[in-house]
Design an enzyme around this catalytic site. Sequence first.
Site, PDB file in Angstrom:
ATOM      1  N   HIS A   1       0.882  -1.178   0.000  1.00  0.00           N
ATOM      2  CA  HIS A   1       0.000   0.000   0.000  1.00  0.00           C
ATOM      3  C   HIS A   1       0.911   1.216   0.000  1.00  0.00           C
ATOM      4  O   HIS A   1       1.628   1.443   0.970  1.00  0.00           O
ATOM      5  CB  HIS A   1      -0.894   0.002   1.246  1.00  0.00           C
ATOM      6  CG  HIS A   1      -1.624   1.296   1.451  1.00  0.00           C
ATOM      7  ND1 HIS A   1      -2.750   1.640   0.730  1.00  0.00           N
ATOM      8  CD2 HIS A   1      -1.379   2.337   2.277  1.00  0.00           C
ATOM      9  CE1 HIS A   1      -3.161   2.838   1.120  1.00  0.00           C
ATOM     10  NE2 HIS A   1      -2.358   3.281   2.047  1.00  0.00           N
TER      11      HIS A   1
ATOM     12  N   GLY B   1      -5.853   3.153  -1.441  1.00  0.00           N
ATOM     13  CA  GLY B   1      -5.378   4.272  -2.226  1.00  0.00           C
ATOM     14  C   GLY B   1      -6.246   4.655  -3.400  1.00  0.00           C
ATOM     15  O   GLY B   1      -5.918   5.603  -4.109  1.00  0.00           O
TER      16      GLY B   1
ATOM     17  N   TYR C   1      -3.892  18.809   5.394  1.00  0.00           N
ATOM     18  CA  TYR C   1      -3.408  18.524   4.031  1.00  0.00           C
ATOM     19  C   TYR C   1      -3.762  19.610   3.015  1.00  0.00           C
ATOM     20  O   TYR C   1      -3.444  19.470   1.844  1.00  0.00           O
ATOM     21  CB  TYR C   1      -4.021  17.216   3.500  1.00  0.00           C
ATOM     22  CG  TYR C   1      -4.025  16.054   4.467  1.00  0.00           C
ATOM     23  CD1 TYR C   1      -2.835  15.547   4.973  1.00  0.00           C
ATOM     24  CD2 TYR C   1      -5.217  15.449   4.838  1.00  0.00           C
ATOM     25  CE1 TYR C   1      -2.842  14.470   5.847  1.00  0.00           C
ATOM     26  CE2 TYR C   1      -5.238  14.371   5.711  1.00  0.00           C
ATOM     27  CZ  TYR C   1      -4.048  13.894   6.218  1.00  0.00           C
ATOM     28  OH  TYR C   1      -4.059  12.831   7.074  1.00  0.00           O
TER      29      TYR C   1
ATOM     30  N   GLU D   1      -7.926  -3.115  -0.665  1.00  0.00           N
ATOM     31  CA  GLU D   1      -8.090  -2.656   0.713  1.00  0.00           C
ATOM     32  C   GLU D   1      -8.428  -1.172   0.782  1.00  0.00           C
ATOM     33  O   GLU D   1      -7.670  -0.365   1.319  1.00  0.00           O
ATOM     34  CB  GLU D   1      -6.771  -2.931   1.435  1.00  0.00           C
ATOM     35  CG  GLU D   1      -6.788  -2.870   2.909  1.00  0.00           C
ATOM     36  CD  GLU D   1      -5.406  -3.245   3.408  1.00  0.00           C
ATOM     37  OE1 GLU D   1      -5.298  -4.311   4.000  1.00  0.00           O
ATOM     38  OE2 GLU D   1      -4.453  -2.484   3.172  1.00  0.00           O
ATOM     39  N   PRO D   2      -9.540  -0.798   0.223  1.00  0.00           N
ATOM     40  CA  PRO D   2      -9.871   0.629   0.155  1.00  0.00           C
ATOM     41  C   PRO D   2     -10.412   1.165   1.475  1.00  0.00           C
ATOM     42  O   PRO D   2     -11.111   0.457   2.198  1.00  0.00           O
ATOM     43  CB  PRO D   2     -10.972   0.667  -0.903  1.00  0.00           C
ATOM     44  CG  PRO D   2     -11.657  -0.660  -0.756  1.00  0.00           C
ATOM     45  CD  PRO D   2     -10.583  -1.637  -0.364  1.00  0.00           C
ATOM     46  N   GLY D   3     -10.070   2.393   1.778  1.00  0.00           N
ATOM     47  CA  GLY D   3     -10.707   3.105   2.877  1.00  0.00           C
ATOM     48  C   GLY D   3     -11.554   4.218   2.279  1.00  0.00           C
ATOM     49  O   GLY D   3     -12.771   4.125   2.128  1.00  0.00           O
TER      50      GLY D   3
ATOM     51  N   ARG E   1      -8.963  17.559   7.727  1.00  0.00           N
ATOM     52  CA  ARG E   1      -8.261  17.412   6.436  1.00  0.00           C
ATOM     53  C   ARG E   1      -7.806  18.741   5.828  1.00  0.00           C
ATOM     54  O   ARG E   1      -6.685  18.821   5.317  1.00  0.00           O
ATOM     55  CB  ARG E   1      -9.125  16.606   5.460  1.00  0.00           C
ATOM     56  CG  ARG E   1      -9.096  15.091   5.790  1.00  0.00           C
ATOM     57  CD  ARG E   1     -10.013  14.267   4.923  1.00  0.00           C
ATOM     58  NE  ARG E   1     -10.117  14.715   3.559  1.00  0.00           N
ATOM     59  CZ  ARG E   1      -9.228  14.471   2.600  1.00  0.00           C
ATOM     60  NH1 ARG E   1      -8.177  13.721   2.834  1.00  0.00           N
ATOM     61  NH2 ARG E   1      -9.417  14.946   1.395  1.00  0.00           N
TER      62      ARG E   1
ATOM     63  N   CYS F   1     -10.112  28.801  18.591  1.00  0.00           N
ATOM     64  CA  CYS F   1      -9.178  29.889  18.827  1.00  0.00           C
ATOM     65  C   CYS F   1      -7.860  29.549  18.183  1.00  0.00           C
ATOM     66  O   CYS F   1      -6.870  29.247  18.862  1.00  0.00           O
ATOM     67  CB  CYS F   1      -9.026  30.148  20.307  1.00  0.00           C
ATOM     68  SG  CYS F   1     -10.421  31.074  20.904  1.00  0.00           S
ATOM     69  N   GLU F   2      -7.841  29.535  16.878  1.00  0.00           N
ATOM     70  CA  GLU F   2      -6.626  29.235  16.137  1.00  0.00           C
ATOM     71  C   GLU F   2      -6.834  29.721  14.710  1.00  0.00           C
ATOM     72  O   GLU F   2      -7.860  29.417  14.087  1.00  0.00           O
ATOM     73  CB  GLU F   2      -6.365  27.725  16.171  1.00  0.00           C
ATOM     74  CG  GLU F   2      -5.106  27.369  15.451  1.00  0.00           C
ATOM     75  CD  GLU F   2      -4.328  26.211  16.062  1.00  0.00           C
ATOM     76  OE1 GLU F   2      -4.554  25.867  17.244  1.00  0.00           O
ATOM     77  OE2 GLU F   2      -3.499  25.670  15.340  1.00  0.00           O
TER      78      GLU F   2
HETATM   79  C1  LIG Z   1      -4.847   3.891   5.127  1.00  0.00           C
HETATM   80  C2  LIG Z   1      -4.677   2.547   4.600  1.00  0.00           C
HETATM   81  C3  LIG Z   1      -5.511   2.061   3.597  1.00  0.00           C
HETATM   82  C4  LIG Z   1      -6.603   2.885   2.977  1.00  0.00           C
HETATM   83  O1  LIG Z   1      -6.131   3.967   2.286  1.00  0.00           O
HETATM   84  P1  LIG Z   1      -7.179   4.775   1.399  1.00  0.00           P
HETATM   85  O2  LIG Z   1      -6.356   5.812   0.734  1.00  0.00           O
HETATM   86  O3  LIG Z   1      -8.164   5.352   2.350  1.00  0.00           O
HETATM   87  O4  LIG Z   1      -7.796   3.814   0.472  1.00  0.00           O
HETATM   88  C5  LIG Z   1      -5.336   0.781   3.178  1.00  0.00           C
HETATM   89  N1  LIG Z   1      -4.388  -0.009   3.717  1.00  0.00           N
HETATM   90  C6  LIG Z   1      -3.580   0.419   4.688  1.00  0.00           C
HETATM   91  C7  LIG Z   1      -2.569  -0.502   5.251  1.00  0.00           C
HETATM   92  C8  LIG Z   1      -3.679   1.702   5.154  1.00  0.00           C
HETATM   93  O5  LIG Z   1      -2.850   2.122   6.115  1.00  0.00           O
END
Ligand SMILES: *Cc1c(COP(=O)(O)O)cnc(C)c1O
Length: 417
Positions: free
Chosen positions: A187, A223, A307, A264-266, A303, A336-337
């Site tokens: 990843h 990702g 970023y 493995e998407p988040g 965020r 307050c920032e």
């Molecule tokens: C954060 C993370 C993800 C998910 O990343 P996204 O950009 O949200 O898809 C997948 N695998 C691992 C190990 C991570 O740390």
Amino acid sequence: MPSFRSEIAGVSVVELARRFGTPTFVYDAAAVRRRIADLAAFDTVRYAQKACSNLAVLDLVRRGGALVDAVSAGEIRRALAAGFPPVGDPPPIVYTADVFDAESLELCVDREIHVNCGSPEMIDQLGARAPGRGITLRINPGFGHGESRKTNTGGEQSKHGIWHGQIDECLDRAERLRLSIDGLHIHVGSGVDMEHLSRVCGAMERAAAEAGPTLRYISAGGGLPAVYRPTDSPVDPAAYFTLWDAARKRLEQRFGHPLRLEIEPGRYLTAESGYLIAEIRAVKRQGQNTFYLLDAGFNNLARPILYGSYHPMSIAPADDGAGRGEQEVIVGGPLCESGDIFTQEEGGFVSTRRLPEAKVGEYLVIECVGAYGFVMGSNYNSKPLAAEVLIDAGRPHLVRRRQTFEDLIRGEEIPKP
Ligand SMILES: *Cc1c(COP(=O)(O)O)cnc(C)c1O
């Protein structure tokens, strides 16, 4: 086109705000289900729950047929609490990290949670306690890619994964401890483009060739990008699959047995499902600039300050919005920032957003906040964590009540004289 939003998943924004208060995160269950379905070609969709780990979201993902990734003891416990069994084939829960702390090691040993090792030390520490297990190695292929420098997770500057030149040594370590290498995982960061992806696939093939035929699966990591800006183009899940599937097939030929392909998407699963409803508490002019100041700040959505991330925004008008003009505004919060600004670019440069004219008491909706939104929230300035609401089949459910003052000070104590 003026940016108005009067409803979310069929429910009125004004009603949601009145019923649940503000600031409140709202998630659209159907949007999450659609995203899981987009990835059905992969053998396993493993949700990186750090993007949004509310139990109701985990339950939704589980019912949608996805498995789950955990990066801490707390996330392992969340997965268990949401009904994921600890053990299975493929493993329902995978612990992915670069270190074990005492609690996560204990949990992985006791509950037999599958471990994806991101450092040689993790191999030693698990092997000492649970010899004979199957493990995954997370490989740092020597390059990375990220939405921002802070989300790049490969290359020499990255702390993540086992360095690609160290695979051999790690295989020896594993063998000494009788751990078998079941899987490999790469990843390298968020927002991967196709050209970059083929480099990642190539790195996986080289690493897999070294790790050898005990491998039963490979994980493409996460990702996959979400669409934040109007100019962002959506990822093509079919093209993404095709590249990985080809790499998998070449490895299957080499090994002479099938390999499972995981993704493995988040962000991809939850980003676009989420909305943050905030109330406009002041419309303030400072010289040439107009500010909409909200009751939500970077304690709710970090965020932009972390970023420089862009999030779409819209106004939920108290009337039908007809005939309203638009203006360039700076959108900020109550903290307050000076960095408590939602319209900023990487490096902290304040920018403006063209939004409809709005009054105090109207609601502003920050969109695409279902990933790395609530979960990065804090109690800075003693602000309670926001409420979370899940809308499913047109019905809003409160899935996390807003914190109270009692929640905030729980565990604190003034020493007795
Ligand atoms: C954060 C993370 C993800 C998910 O990343 P996204 O950009 O949200 O898809 C997948 N695998 C691992 C190990 C991570 O740390």
